[in-house]
Design an enzyme around this catalytic site. Structure first.
Site, PDB file in Angstrom:
ATOM      1  N   ASP A  76      17.404 -30.435 -27.179  1.00 46.94           N
ATOM      2  CA  ASP A  76      16.220 -29.628 -27.473  1.00 46.94           C
ATOM      3  C   ASP A  76      15.437 -30.254 -28.621  1.00 46.94           C
ATOM      4  OD1 ASP A  76      18.419 -28.819 -29.199  1.00 46.94           O
ATOM      5  OD2 ASP A  76      17.167 -27.138 -29.867  1.00 46.94           O
ATOM      6  N   GLU A 141      19.924 -26.473 -30.961  1.00 43.49           N
ATOM      7  CA  GLU A 141      20.111 -26.923 -32.338  1.00 43.49           C
ATOM      8  C   GLU A 141      18.855 -26.681 -33.173  1.00 43.49           C
ATOM      9  OE1 GLU A 141      20.478 -29.424 -35.893  1.00 43.49           O
ATOM     10  OE2 GLU A 141      18.898 -29.469 -34.390  1.00 43.49           O
TER      11      GLU A 141
END
Length: 397
Positions: A76, A141
């Site tokens: 991500d 994250e």
């Protein structure tokens, strides 16, 4: 079947997936396609929690007899911001003058691309490591980190997975590849202090109690004296006020309450619990001071609250892991990397509870910026560092 030995090709495939947290965006699918010819068994669990978005994650394992090495990371990325400000489209992976542009180039699709290429080269040359390799990759994250690594680790452990060491591929180098390995992280503790006053007209302050005066008194105590002078491996503990709010839009009204939020990055002098106690003691003592509250005899009335789940300080002492990575970095770059605990938090704060963990990746100067980018030469060097590390850690070189 062609092995994914080219880190630039791997990275381009990942950048072209718009995986802005919490969207998978095709990035895990692209990674799974790279891992298939390397013999990985891949699973992609989705985790959920109330008031948060569902997040898809990836766990892949290539099994063999011997020790078990984990590579961890995230696909991500943060939003691109003003797309018109980019000189190259943020999800196009365009190359100009030997540099690849794109969101996630260094944070941290580049690290994943290099590790996959390194492992592929090792498999191509030797048939594969003398042990197991797993990839633990989250899509959460850059977000709240609720449905990502913390749950993925629990999920894998419940299925019987155990690891001997972990390499986390976050961008750790401040200026050039080889500068720095992260061997630990400071703790992080967030809280807020609210002072309760009495609302009134600014022209009649004797009829009110301005909470800002009390808040300034308390913040003085949080800023000094210093919490500590630092330790052998850690910087001094540092507290920063991150916001002050009174909820007041009128210029002629003394507010009824004032709140300051703060964050502390702390070293191994403290635990989260001992630091919380120190902060409460400082505020309690300061509440009886009159520096900004002339004529007031009653103590400042305040409330102290803490955000859930502080990050705890840790330091990795595993000589095989740290030493092998250090020697691999120096062999490729000619630079002896500093062993650092600086910077913010990472998913290493979760991994440390399962196995020793160190962090090493690309140069992070452009992470989260417009025109995030990486030199193709750095991709090649990092791939070679990872390839050497894999061989040396498994005792094959």
């Amino acid at each position: 079947m062609k092995l994914p030995t080219d880190p630039a090709d791997n990275l381009a495939a990942l950048i072209r997936c718009p995986s802005v947290t919490p969207a998978e965006g095709g990035a895990l699918t692209a990674l799974e396609a790279m891992l298939a010819p390397l013999g990985f068994a891949v699973e992609r669990p989705v985790f959920s929690q109330d008031a948060t978005a569902d997040v898809e994650n990836l766990y892949a394992r290539r099994s063999a007899e011997g020790p078990h090495l984990m590579f961890a990371g995230h696909t991500d990325v943060v939003p691109v911001g003003d797309e018109k400000a980019w000189t190259h489209p943020p999800f196009a992976a365009e190359i100009a003058n030997g540099v690849m542009y794109g969101r996630g180039a260094v944070d941290m699709k580049g690290g994943i691309a290099c590790f996959v290429a390194a492992l592929a080269r090792h498999v191509e040359a030797t048939g594969g490591p003398k042990g197991s390799v797993s990839l633990l990759i989250t899509g959460d994250e850059e977000g709240p980190a609720v449905n990502g690594s913390v749950k993925l680790l629990e999920w894998a452990t419940a299925r019987g997975e155990r690891w001997d060491a972990c390499l986390l591929g976050e961008p750790t180098n401040p200026d050039r590849l080889g500068d720095m390995i992260k061997v630990g992280r400071r703790g992080s503790l967030s809280g807020a202090v609210t002072v309760l006053g009495r609302q009134g007209h600014v022209a009649y302050p004797h009829l009110a109690d301005n909470p800002m005066r009390g808040l300034m008194t308390l913040l003085d105590a949080l800023h000094g004296p210093p919490f500590d002078a630092g330790t052998e491996r850690f910087q001094p503990t540092n507290l920063e006020v991150t916001s002050v709010d009174v909820g007041n839009t009128a210029a002629n009204v003394i507010p009824a309450r004032a709140t300051a939020a703060f964050n502390v990055r702390f070293n191994d002098t403290w635990s989260a619990e001992s630091l919380q106690a120190e902060i409460h003691n400082r505020l309690d003592a300061a509440s009886r001071r009159r520096k900004y509250r002339k004529g007031r005899t009653e103590p400042v009335e305040f409330e102290l609250s803490w955000r859930e789940s502080p990050s705890h300080v840790f330091l990795t002492h595993d000589e095989k892991l740290v030493g092998t990575l250090s020697r691999s970095v120096e062999a490729v770059t000619g630079v002896r990397p500093a062993l650092s605990t600086s910077g913010g938090t990472s998913d290493a704060r979760f991994i440390k509870d399962y196995c020793p963990v160190v962090e090493f990746g690309l140069v992070g100067r452009t992470m989260h910026m417009v025109d995030e980018r990486v030199a193709l030469t750095d991709l090649e060097m990092l791939t070679e560092i990872y390839r050497r590390f894999i061989g040396n850690w498994f005792g094959e070189q």
